[in-house]
Enzyme design. Sequence first.
Site, mmCIF file in Angstrom:
data_model
loop_
_atom_site.group_PDB
_atom_site.id
_atom_site.type_symbol
_atom_site.label_atom_id
_atom_site.label_comp_id
_atom_site.label_asym_id
_atom_site.label_seq_id
_atom_site.Cartn_x
_atom_site.Cartn_y
_atom_site.Cartn_z
ATOM 1 N N SER A 135 0.857 -1.185 0.000
ATOM 2 C CA SER A 135 0.000 0.000 0.000
ATOM 3 C C SER A 135 0.894 1.237 0.000
ATOM 4 O O SER A 135 2.057 1.176 0.419
ATOM 5 C CB SER A 135 -0.860 -0.025 1.271
ATOM 6 N N TYR A 148 -2.224 -0.706 10.390
ATOM 7 C CA TYR A 148 -2.391 -1.112 8.980
ATOM 8 C C TYR A 148 -1.123 -0.777 8.203
ATOM 9 O O TYR A 148 -0.575 -1.621 7.491
ATOM 10 C CB TYR A 148 -3.598 -0.395 8.379
HETATM 11 P P1 NAI Z 1 -11.754 -5.685 -0.240
HETATM 12 O O1 NAI Z 1 -12.246 -5.571 1.164
HETATM 13 O O2 NAI Z 1 -12.629 -5.260 -1.341
HETATM 14 O O3 NAI Z 1 -11.269 -7.179 -0.502
HETATM 15 C C1 NAI Z 1 -10.475 -7.874 0.421
HETATM 16 C C2 NAI Z 1 -10.801 -9.346 0.293
HETATM 17 O O4 NAI Z 1 -9.952 -10.066 1.203
HETATM 18 C C3 NAI Z 1 -12.247 -9.672 0.698
HETATM 19 O O5 NAI Z 1 -12.888 -10.431 -0.317
HETATM 20 C C4 NAI Z 1 -12.110 -10.470 1.981
HETATM 21 O O6 NAI Z 1 -13.102 -11.470 2.160
HETATM 22 C C5 NAI Z 1 -10.718 -11.088 1.790
HETATM 23 N N1 NAI Z 1 -10.153 -11.496 3.081
HETATM 24 C C6 NAI Z 1 -10.057 -10.762 4.210
HETATM 25 N N2 NAI Z 1 -9.531 -11.494 5.193
HETATM 26 C C7 NAI Z 1 -9.273 -12.715 4.663
HETATM 27 C C8 NAI Z 1 -8.733 -13.917 5.204
HETATM 28 N N3 NAI Z 1 -8.369 -14.016 6.493
HETATM 29 N N4 NAI Z 1 -8.584 -14.982 4.393
HETATM 30 C C9 NAI Z 1 -8.989 -14.916 3.091
HETATM 31 N N5 NAI Z 1 -9.524 -13.811 2.532
HETATM 32 C C10 NAI Z 1 -9.659 -12.728 3.315
HETATM 33 O O7 NAI Z 1 -10.375 -4.878 -0.255
HETATM 34 P P2 NAI Z 1 -9.455 -4.331 -1.446
HETATM 35 O O8 NAI Z 1 -9.505 -2.866 -1.384
HETATM 36 O O9 NAI Z 1 -9.711 -5.033 -2.694
HETATM 37 O O10 NAI Z 1 -8.033 -4.751 -0.870
HETATM 38 C C11 NAI Z 1 -7.195 -5.721 -1.456
HETATM 39 C C12 NAI Z 1 -5.776 -5.468 -0.991
HETATM 40 O O11 NAI Z 1 -5.345 -4.202 -1.438
HETATM 41 C C13 NAI Z 1 -5.600 -5.467 0.532
HETATM 42 O O12 NAI Z 1 -4.405 -6.111 0.877
HETATM 43 C C14 NAI Z 1 -5.528 -3.989 0.860
HETATM 44 O O13 NAI Z 1 -4.828 -3.746 2.049
HETATM 45 C C15 NAI Z 1 -4.795 -3.465 -0.368
HETATM 46 N N6 NAI Z 1 -4.958 -2.051 -0.632
HETATM 47 C C16 NAI Z 1 -6.211 -1.499 -0.738
HETATM 48 C C17 NAI Z 1 -6.352 -0.154 -0.959
HETATM 49 C C18 NAI Z 1 -7.700 0.520 -1.032
HETATM 50 O O14 NAI Z 1 -7.756 1.755 -0.923
HETATM 51 N N7 NAI Z 1 -8.789 -0.210 -1.236
HETATM 52 C C19 NAI Z 1 -5.161 0.728 -1.110
HETATM 53 C C20 NAI Z 1 -3.910 0.034 -1.004
HETATM 54 C C21 NAI Z 1 -3.821 -1.295 -0.775
#
Ligand code: NAI
Length: 257
Positions: A135, A148
């Site tokens: 991130s 985080y």
């Molecule tokens: P999101 O919340 O839309 O998707 C995250 C997914 O991870 C969900 O489907 C959830 O069920 C799954 N998940 C959570 N805990 C889990 C576990 N213990 N085992 C298996 N699956 C699990 O989030 P998003 O935004 O798509 O995030 C994806 C990645 O990108 C994350 O690592 C986040 O930290 C990173 N990120 C997101 C940003 C944002 O602004 N949305 C910015 C920078 C990085």
Amino acid sequence: MQQKVFITGAASGIGRATAELFAARGWRVGLADRDEAGVAALAGQLGASAAVACPCDVTEPESIARALAALCGPDGSLDLLVNNAGVLHIGPFEEMPAAAHRQLIDVNARGAVETLLAAFPLLARARGGVVNVASASAAYGSPDYATYSATKMFVRGLSEALDIEWRRHGIRVAYLMPAFVRTPMIAGGRSGAMDRLGVQLEPGQVAEVIWRAAHGRRLCWHVGWRYRLLRALTEPLPGGAKRTMMRWVSGYPGKVQ
Ligand code: NAI
């Protein structure tokens, strides 16, 4: 032969967009997520030749092993791991319940390690690659995101080290540093940084950079021209100037109140 990618956090946001992109470009995608209904629905949408649902929790090594076997078979090989599953809790450090801090460390940091450990033999067999989703908050400790952003620095450190360590196994490692992306992760939360910087990125843009990182040679990938420009301007600044900038961005006061 069809190449295989295992994507954690594939049921939503960036992971989902990445799964759709790789499937559209001919890869076979392992949809790994603790959201069982979510990955089943996406697998149905993408079709059996393009995707397989791999329900798992990245904090549970046995469930990751089962999920990898569902994509690759026993003693199979894996061309690419996208380590993307993550959680977010926003707010002042001391106001956040201890359970929220623990979950951040467990999923974002330990989950990444468990997945890398489980995937290693399969990646080594294929001389494959890893793309870890860190991130922008891994660049400087981010107020309201303290734990985080520390977990994302962990992911960055892990990536830098494994890039060097795993070269001898023929495994390439890259990581991404996206700023705010319009996904369910940030839909419910607010912070000074989100208000000042805005949410400029869509999941599809990040998926496209994951694709490039999987096929490129660079270790660290930024997403979007705005953030690349911001990084180029701020990276050379001395530590004190970065701290002042982060204080302004986050909206935290510089004095005792
Ligand atoms: P999101 O919340 O839309 O998707 C995250 C997914 O991870 C969900 O489907 C959830 O069920 C799954 N998940 C959570 N805990 C889990 C576990 N213990 N085992 C298996 N699956 C699990 O989030 P998003 O935004 O798509 O995030 C994806 C990645 O990108 C994350 O690592 C986040 O930290 C990173 N990120 C997101 C940003 C944002 O602004 N949305 C910015 C920078 C990085």
